[in-house]
Each structure stands twice: as C-alpha cells, then as structure tokens.
Write a protein that holds these residues in place. Sequence first.
Motif, PDB file in Angstrom:
ATOM      1  N   GLY A  51       0.751  -1.265  -0.030  1.00 46.22           N
ATOM      2  CA  GLY A  51      -0.062   0.067  -0.017  1.00 46.22           C
ATOM      3  C   GLY A  51       1.027   1.191  -0.023  1.00 46.22           C
ATOM      4  N   TYR A  52       1.093   1.714  -1.023  1.00 47.87           N
ATOM      5  CA  TYR A  52       1.974   2.979  -1.302  1.00 47.87           C
ATOM      6  C   TYR A  52       1.076   4.302  -1.450  1.00 47.87           C
ATOM      7  CZ  TYR A  52       5.896   5.574  -3.134  1.00 47.87           C
ATOM      8  OH  TYR A  52       7.024   6.613  -3.294  1.00 47.87           O
ATOM      9  N   ARG A  53       0.713   4.660  -0.371  1.00 46.32           N
ATOM     10  CA  ARG A  53      -0.351   5.838  -0.158  1.00 46.32           C
ATOM     11  C   ARG A  53       0.342   7.158   0.081  1.00 46.32           C
ATOM     12  NH1 ARG A  53      -2.470   1.892   2.724  1.00 46.32           N
ATOM     13  NH2 ARG A  53      -3.685   0.327   1.307  1.00 46.32           N
ATOM     14  N   VAL A  80      14.211  10.650 -10.529  1.00 47.42           N
ATOM     15  CA  VAL A  80      14.366   9.596 -11.105  1.00 47.42           C
ATOM     16  C   VAL A  80      13.812   8.375 -10.171  1.00 47.42           C
ATOM     17  CG1 VAL A  80      15.998   8.017 -12.438  1.00 47.42           C
ATOM     18  CG2 VAL A  80      16.025  10.510 -12.396  1.00 47.42           C
ATOM     19  N   GLY A  81      12.955   7.611 -10.511  1.00 49.21           N
ATOM     20  CA  GLY A  81      12.212   6.681  -9.627  1.00 49.21           C
ATOM     21  C   GLY A  81      11.261   7.194  -8.668  1.00 49.21           C
ATOM     22  N   CYS A  82      10.507   8.117  -9.501  1.00 52.11           N
ATOM     23  CA  CYS A  82       9.323   9.030  -8.819  1.00 52.11           C
ATOM     24  C   CYS A  82       8.171   8.152  -8.352  1.00 52.11           C
ATOM     25  CB  CYS A  82       8.838  10.260  -9.799  1.00 52.11           C
ATOM     26  SG  CYS A  82       8.203   9.490 -11.259  1.00 52.11           S
ATOM     27  N   LEU A 103      10.479  10.756 -13.352  1.00 47.82           N
ATOM     28  CA  LEU A 103      10.580   9.638 -14.446  1.00 47.82           C
ATOM     29  C   LEU A 103      10.473   8.296 -13.558  1.00 47.82           C
ATOM     30  CD1 LEU A 103      12.838   9.245 -17.294  1.00 47.82           C
ATOM     31  CD2 LEU A 103      13.313   7.415 -15.686  1.00 47.82           C
ATOM     32  N   ASP A 104       9.812   7.243 -14.128  1.00 44.46           N
ATOM     33  CA  ASP A 104       9.860   6.244 -13.619  1.00 44.46           C
ATOM     34  C   ASP A 104       9.311   4.799 -14.353  1.00 44.46           C
ATOM     35  OD1 ASP A 104       9.459   4.982 -10.206  1.00 44.46           O
ATOM     36  OD2 ASP A 104       8.481   3.591 -11.657  1.00 44.46           O
ATOM     37  N   LEU A 105       9.845   3.768 -14.169  1.00 51.87           N
ATOM     38  CA  LEU A 105       9.548   2.503 -15.176  1.00 51.87           C
ATOM     39  C   LEU A 105       8.293   2.012 -14.923  1.00 51.87           C
ATOM     40  CD1 LEU A 105      11.625   0.505 -17.018  1.00 51.87           C
ATOM     41  CD2 LEU A 105      11.725  -0.756 -14.878  1.00 51.87           C
TER      42      LEU A 105
END
Length: 219
Positions: A51-53, A80-82, A103-105
């Motif tokens: 849970g990334y809140r 980078v990897g936001c 920016l994120d994958l």
Amino acid sequence: MGREVDLLRAIPRTKRNIQARQEAKDPEVVRISKQYGEMYFDGPRLYGYGGYRYDGRWAPVAKDIIAHFDLKPGQRVLDVGCAKGFLVNDLLGALPGLEVFGLDLSDYALMHCHPNTVGRLHLGSADRLPFPDNSFACVISLDTVHNLPRERAKVALGEIQRISGGRAFVRVDSYRTPEQKSVFESWVLTAEFHDYPAGWLDLFAEAGYTGDYAWTIIE
Ligand SMILES: C[S@@+](CC[C@H](N)C(=O)[O-])C[C@H]1O[C@@H](n2cnc3c(N)ncnc32)[C@H](O)[C@@H]1O
C-alpha cells in the motif's frame, strides 16, 4: 566529489517483519514484485510496499532538498524513480514556481500518480534519461538505481550526472557489516546490485558521478 548527506533524516523509520518475508519469499514473489505493478505498490506487503499511499511524509524532505541545493523558483528538478510522484508533489508545494518532474519505469505508478503531478511524470528507465545535458538544476533518485544490474546502474549514474552536472542526490541499498548484509539479503526483493559503501563509491567513480549520496541500510 560528492559527499554523504542524510537528506532523508525527516522520514520515520519503517517497521519491517524480516522473518515473515524471509519465510514467504520465493522466486515467484520476486518475479511479481519486479514487475513494479499493482502487486508491488498496493498488493500484500510480501510483494513490496503493501500500500503505497500519500501521507505527506516527503514534505520535510522536500524542504531539506530545496535548502541543500539552494533551489529557486523557475529551476527544474527531476526525481528518477518517482513512483506515484509523492516527492514531486511535495517539492512543488514547498517552493511555488519550482519546475518539478519525475521519471519511472512503472506505468502502474504513473497511472495512479498524485493528482498534482499529472503530466509531469515520464515513463522511462533510469539508464536512458531522455533529456538534454545539464537540463536540470538538480536530480534526485531515491532507492531506484540499485534496481538495475551493476553495468546498467553505472549507466544510470552517468545519465544522472549528464543531465544534472553533478547537482544530484542518490540513495541506494547498502550495509556496513556482514550482519546487516545478511538481514538485507533476507529482505530484498527488487535490487539487482548492492554493495558496501566502498563498492558503491567505486561505481560512482567509474560512472563519473560526482553528486551527493546516502545509503538505505536495514537495521
Ligand atoms: C523502492 S521504489 C522507490 C520509489 C520512490 N523513489 C520512493 O522513495 O518512495 C523503486 C522505484 O523505482 C522504480 N524503478 C525500478 N526500476 C527502474 C528503472 N530502471 N528506471 C526508473 N525507475 C525504476 C520502480 O517502479 C519504483 O517506483
């Protein structure tokens, strides 16, 4: 040369149930978490964040980043990897007029981004940053570069250097003792390259990376 700085000192320490993950982790769990999809961000804790809140925890970090790099309105910053853009949002809130991008994958993370960051987040990989040389006043990358194998992590560090001119901060997985290394290896899901600080410093030098840095160490 860069220096070690604890720009994340304001973040509360995460509680981790190392034993539970060690018991349940298997190649299939690792394969799923490395897809950086719904399971990684918002599935059970076994697969990633659990849970990334948004909870505002990045707000004091944003202030510390702005002070450390003496950022001014109108300058551009890249994360980078936001992921879902939480730090991007808090940097926007901390200094009106700052031009903040990410920016994120993970297209899942971008599709579930903080509403204030819509249109500011690019889909891509840290080892190919689609921006001109020296185009950002500052580049931040938290807990992301270690998700690439060593050679690609080196390229990513070189890319961060290229677009920031060394006005950068990266935090990566590390350990200072064999005990910490063993705890880390029980916990890790996605990191492809990790090392003692000396090993990372060698990689920074090989990449020509002269920005600042910190270590994520599980204790
Ligand atoms: C541990 S999370 C960190 C997210 C955020 N920076 C934070 O600190 O909360 C790692 C992030 O790296 C992203 N990621 C993994 N490999 C990547 C790559 N090659 N290029 C860019 N982002 C990548 C994942 O999608 C994920 O959002």
